[in-house]
Scaffold this motif. Structure first.
Motif, PDB file in Angstrom:
ATOM      1  N   SER A   1      -5.335  -4.659  -4.326  1.00  0.00           N
ATOM      2  CA  SER A   1      -6.035  -3.569  -4.800  1.00  0.00           C
ATOM      3  C   SER A   1      -7.339  -3.999  -5.239  1.00  0.00           C
ATOM      4  O   SER A   1      -7.920  -4.776  -6.109  1.00  0.00           O
ATOM      5  CB  SER A   1      -5.539  -2.796  -6.344  1.00  0.00           C
ATOM      6  N   ASP A   2      -8.494  -3.115  -4.488  1.00  0.00           N
ATOM      7  CA  ASP A   2      -9.839  -3.528  -5.163  1.00  0.00           C
ATOM      8  C   ASP A   2     -10.498  -2.663  -6.208  1.00  0.00           C
ATOM      9  O   ASP A   2      -9.440  -2.004  -7.122  1.00  0.00           O
ATOM     10  CB  ASP A   2     -10.554  -2.516  -4.171  1.00  0.00           C
ATOM     11  N   ASP A   3     -11.653  -2.391  -6.631  1.00  0.00           N
ATOM     12  CA  ASP A   3     -12.561  -2.613  -8.086  1.00  0.00           C
ATOM     13  C   ASP A   3     -12.134  -1.087  -7.770  1.00  0.00           C
ATOM     14  O   ASP A   3     -12.336  -0.424  -9.155  1.00  0.00           O
ATOM     15  CB  ASP A   3     -13.246  -2.275  -7.525  1.00  0.00           C
ATOM     16  N   ASP A   4     -11.391  -0.033  -6.924  1.00  0.00           N
ATOM     17  CA  ASP A   4     -11.489   1.153  -7.022  1.00  0.00           C
ATOM     18  C   ASP A   4     -10.152   1.360  -7.000  1.00  0.00           C
ATOM     19  O   ASP A   4     -10.390   3.490  -7.381  1.00  0.00           O
ATOM     20  CB  ASP A   4     -12.233   1.616  -5.980  1.00  0.00           C
ATOM     21  N   GLY A   5      -8.977   0.684  -7.374  1.00  0.00           N
ATOM     22  CA  GLY A   5      -8.383   1.036  -7.651  1.00  0.00           C
ATOM     23  C   GLY A   5      -7.012   1.497  -6.400  1.00  0.00           C
ATOM     24  O   GLY A   5      -5.864   1.748  -6.211  1.00  0.00           O
ATOM     25  N   GLU A   6      -8.213   1.502  -5.169  1.00  0.00           N
ATOM     26  CA  GLU A   6      -7.043   1.439  -3.987  1.00  0.00           C
ATOM     27  C   GLU A   6      -6.511   0.266  -3.918  1.00  0.00           C
ATOM     28  O   GLU A   6      -6.351  -0.422  -3.503  1.00  0.00           O
ATOM     29  CB  GLU A   6      -7.526   2.188  -2.983  1.00  0.00           C
TER      30      GLU A   6
END
Length: 191
Positions: free
Chosen positions: A64-69
């Motif tokens: 999961s990336d920092d944007d929550g994706e």
């Protein structure tokens, strides 16, 4: 499904190119499900077939990336194209941003310059083609796992003095020879 033992550097399947997947059947579905269970239990962000002793060209990933994706899937018979590397003479390796680890070299992390962007083309569990353009950590994950399919570990790519440090760790822990594995959830990954 089941958690499988993870092979440690020195196991021959980790150091030779994997074969293409040709059978899209129930045994492949079981292998992929086991690989997700194993990766999640380890815990890791990626796991290639050779890391569970299966010399086939596939890997699973979950990040999961920092944007929550969330990115979670399987890449079967992948192809990978990379953006050019920034010359190492331009700037020093960043121990925090460029360090990576490997479940087949458990407990160790060393810096390694990777391409910032990649294009991954593969097929999914149903044999359907897909394509992902990735940057940053997801690109690093794809490059790391793809290397496993060509018989490379990140330790094969690191430069001095880190290569020497990895060699010392492997010797101290008795790695570098066939037969070493660890079991996520049961063994302590540092050997």
């Amino acid at each position: 499904m089941a958690v499988r033992p993870i092979t440690i550097t020195g196991e021959p399947v980790l150091h030779e190119p994997a074969a293409p997947v040709t059978e899209f059947d129930e045994s492949l579905r079981e292998l992929v499900a086991d690989m997700f269970d194993t990766m999640d239990q380890a815990p890791g962000v990626g796991l290639a077939g050779p890391q569970v002793g299966v010399g086939l060209r596939l890997f699973v990933y979950s990040w999961s990336d920092d944007d929550g994706e969330a990115w979670r899937g399987v890449a079967i018979n992948p192809q990978l194209w990379q953006t050019p590397l920034v010359p190492e003479s331009v700037d020093e390796l960043d121990d925090e941003l460029e360090s990576e680890g490997c479940l087949s070299i458990p407990g160790e992390r060393f810096p390694l310059r990777r391409a910032d962007g990649v294009l991954l083309r593969a097929v999914d569990i149903d044999g359907e083609p897909f394509e992902i353009e990735a940057y940053g950590w997801l690109a690093r994950i794809f490059q790391h796992e793809y290397d496993h399919l060509d018989g490379l570990l990140y330790a094969d790519r690191v430069d001095y003095p880190f290569a020497k440090a990895i060699s010392k760790v492997a010797k101290k822990k008795g790695w570098g020879v066939p037969g070493n594995t660890w079991m996520p959830g049961l063994d302590h990954p540092e050997g």
